[in-house]
Design an enzyme around this catalytic site. Sequence first.
Site, mmCIF file in Angstrom:
data_model
loop_
_atom_site.group_PDB
_atom_site.id
_atom_site.type_symbol
_atom_site.label_atom_id
_atom_site.label_comp_id
_atom_site.label_asym_id
_atom_site.label_seq_id
_atom_site.Cartn_x
_atom_site.Cartn_y
_atom_site.Cartn_z
ATOM 1 N N SER A 92 11.945 8.706 -4.495
ATOM 2 C CA SER A 92 11.468 7.809 -3.430
ATOM 3 C C SER A 92 12.205 6.475 -3.504
ATOM 4 C CB SER A 92 9.959 7.565 -3.550
ATOM 5 O OG SER A 92 9.236 8.771 -3.447
ATOM 6 N N ASP A 164 -1.206 9.156 -4.931
ATOM 7 C CA ASP A 164 -1.598 10.532 -5.280
ATOM 8 C C ASP A 164 -2.844 10.950 -4.523
ATOM 9 O OD1 ASP A 164 0.522 10.525 -6.929
ATOM 10 O OD2 ASP A 164 -0.576 10.737 -8.815
ATOM 11 N N THR A 167 -1.908 11.720 -0.884
ATOM 12 C CA THR A 167 -1.077 12.902 -0.623
ATOM 13 C C THR A 167 -1.557 14.155 -1.344
ATOM 14 O OG1 THR A 167 0.393 12.302 -2.467
ATOM 15 C CG2 THR A 167 0.931 11.412 -0.281
ATOM 16 N N THR A 171 1.212 12.850 -10.132
ATOM 17 C CA THR A 171 2.348 12.252 -10.829
ATOM 18 C C THR A 171 2.096 12.311 -12.325
ATOM 19 O OG1 THR A 171 2.711 10.748 -8.967
ATOM 20 C CG2 THR A 171 3.757 10.168 -11.048
ATOM 21 N N HIS A 557 7.864 -79.585 24.965
ATOM 22 C CA HIS A 557 8.718 -78.633 25.689
ATOM 23 C C HIS A 557 8.033 -78.169 26.977
ATOM 24 C CE1 HIS A 557 10.711 -78.363 21.700
ATOM 25 N NE2 HIS A 557 11.792 -78.204 22.458
#
Length: 855
Positions: A92, A164, A167, A171, A557
């Site tokens: 795989s 496992d 399916t 293993t 001013h």
Amino acid sequence: MGEISQETVEKYLEANPQFAKEYFNRKLQVEVPSGGAQAPASASFPGRTLAEEAALYLELLEVLLEEAGSVELAAHRALQRLAQLLQADRCSMFLCRARNGTPEVASKLLDVTPTSKFEDNLVVPDREAVFPLDVGIVGWVAHTKKTFNVPDVKKNSHFSDFMDKQTGYVTRNLLATPIVMGKEVLAVFMAVNKVDASEFSKQDEEVFSKYLSFVSIILKLHHTNYLYNIESRRSQILMWSANKVFEELTDVERQFHKALYTVRTYLNCERYSIGLLDMTKEKEFYDEWPVKLGEVEPYKGPKTPDGREVIFYKIIDYILHGKEEIKVIPTPPMDHWTLISGLPTYVAENGFICNMLNAPADEYFTFQKGPVDETGWVIKNVLSLPIVNKKEDIVGVATFYNRKDGKPFDEYDEHIAETLTQFLGWSLLNTDTYEKMNKLENRKDIAQEMLMNHTKATPDEIKSILKFKEKLNIDVIEDCEEKQLVTILKEDLPDPRTADLYEFRFRHLPITEHELIKCGLRLFFEINVVEKFKVPVEVLTRWMYTVRKGYRAVTYHNWRHGFNVGQTMFTLLMTGRLKKYYTDLEAFAMLAAAFCHDIDHRGTNNLYQMKSTSPLARLHGSSILERHHLEYSKTLLQDESLNIFQNLNKRQYETVIHLFEVAIIATDLALYFKKRTMFQKIVDACEKMETEEEAIKYVTIDPTKKEIIMAMMMTACDLSAITKPWEVQSQVALLVANEFWEQGDLERTVLQQQPIPMMDRNKKDELPKLQVGFIDFVCTFVYKEFSRFHKEITPMLNGLQNNRVEWKSLADEYDEKMKVIEEMKKQEEGNTTEKAVEDSGGGGDDKKSKTCLML
């Protein structure tokens, strides 16, 4: 049957390459000859020679070259051969990737045998088995980046029987190794269940490693190519989005749309959707009334991290599969296909990046499991992330659906999408800035309108000077002819000779401010610019009256100072005969600029503006007040009813504005010391010339020299009060000093700073001494050089020197007074010391104790 020749066999094999390939594949494992010399044996491949091992690698390279276009096909062919070589029940391949910042492994090829078909072993994206790195031996291999040979999986703590159970396969032992590129794990290859033994041997590990070293070349090549494509897409996205973002600055929606539509081909997805969030943080008070009255339930829904209600005010869908389409949905309903899952709302609430594999199967979000619309399109994989601006506020959510190649979105897709959304978020700074600028511009226009409303001369104020109703018996000024208005205005203006308008000694104190407006109007007629430049007298009157109102009621001013500067400019031009260097238009501009030079003065100087960080200081970096006076003056001219230069052509008007800038900015005394050396050189040059015409040509031929002289004239005008007769100068000096002391009071109270002596009210007795210093350090040079330049200006220097004598006399009196006070203070201190010595008993032996008595 005849004997077959070698040539015939070669021709047949060349004509049938497939047969030749299959034949040699079957016959690859040749028997070792029993007699004669044996070929060298292979250490990695038991029962095979080095030549046969080389043939195996050559075959592998041919396979990899043949299937180089697909990494899955190449890996499948390699795993088929490995299953045969290792005598493994099946092999795989798991790919390594990362989503949402978490690394994971995903099944890509499962249960590969020497005879299995590629289609049966390939795992499609929506059927992948995905593991984090802390689950299973495959995850552990990816995590440690090491090869593991596990003889009995039941005794290994990392083993997971998840696959496992799915399916039904059992293993027993396995051999797994990672494919590593730099620090990144690309894949994990695994061989499961040794057929003719209880575990994989060391030789199997060597075969596995050597064989996969060739396979890794293809994986690394594909990954490098993938990374190149990623970076290419990222750069294209940034380039095009930047291009479009800066095309559109006015509207965020159009900005986003232009950028997102342009980069659609680089996003590699079937659809994407942009949800724009309402940025309102606080509701209007009238929207809160129903809630406070209990008529409406308070909002209890999701909120953004900064506290806003999550409300998408607009959604833009980009459909890229089939026929391209863009759908804009204002105020989208909650059952819209992008919102119904709850994912965009979740991202807006939490600010997370969400990368979802097989989204419809997710239990937290409610994605539609079937087609979302009439096109039959189905959601598979989703990548959603927030659009965040520079303030870290979430302004929108971008959601991407279904990668075009069918694979789930990986970390590189996240990086690309994050780059795009981050750039879009930051680009909002442009639109925000543009919006702020627009608001400021609008506020400025409103403020200007308000200013004009309060400052601009009213019709009644104009009538007080331009008496058309009394003399012409006409109610509306528009009904009067220009010649009539000129006549009645000139009749009512003061005689310039009687009013001493041509004299440097002109005294403004006996004249009312209203009469000074008339005097100002008279000066424009005296330089013959009103008729020459077709200045409407109504506009001239309104402008002059508005300038007078533009001066604030400060101590010194104010309008009187403004008028005095204008009158001195006129006197320098006419009496001082400096007009010969300038055109009528230039003289017109110089006189107008002189009247405006201190308009809207606040009674404080530039240093105070900087210390107090006033808006003016933040707006103008240098010559703060002078630039404000200039902008104010230019603002007045933008109003057609105040524009005394309205009948000039474009070039003439630009000249006037430039002269305004030079003249008004030149009144900053900080610039005076820079320009006076240049002025002195001009005076020196003119003094050496024999004829007046030569001097005029020398000056007028160079615009820069004219500007330097004009700038110095403005300084001479601004300081002209120091040259007036003593009875005027002494009064004006007190006005100047009082304004300075008022600023000193502000510095002491507002800024909490100690003012300099000139502005310290507590040191007002030092005024004469300060005046002498000011005359010597600043003023003398100006009037001395002008007297040298033009003898007609000598009266100003004489007035200055006379005033210096007066101030020096007062300063000496003050010094004498201070000297006497100092001597008296010292004498008093001496007497105090002597008395202290006597009181301590140092004066004789007959002193008695005040606490002890001798009997």
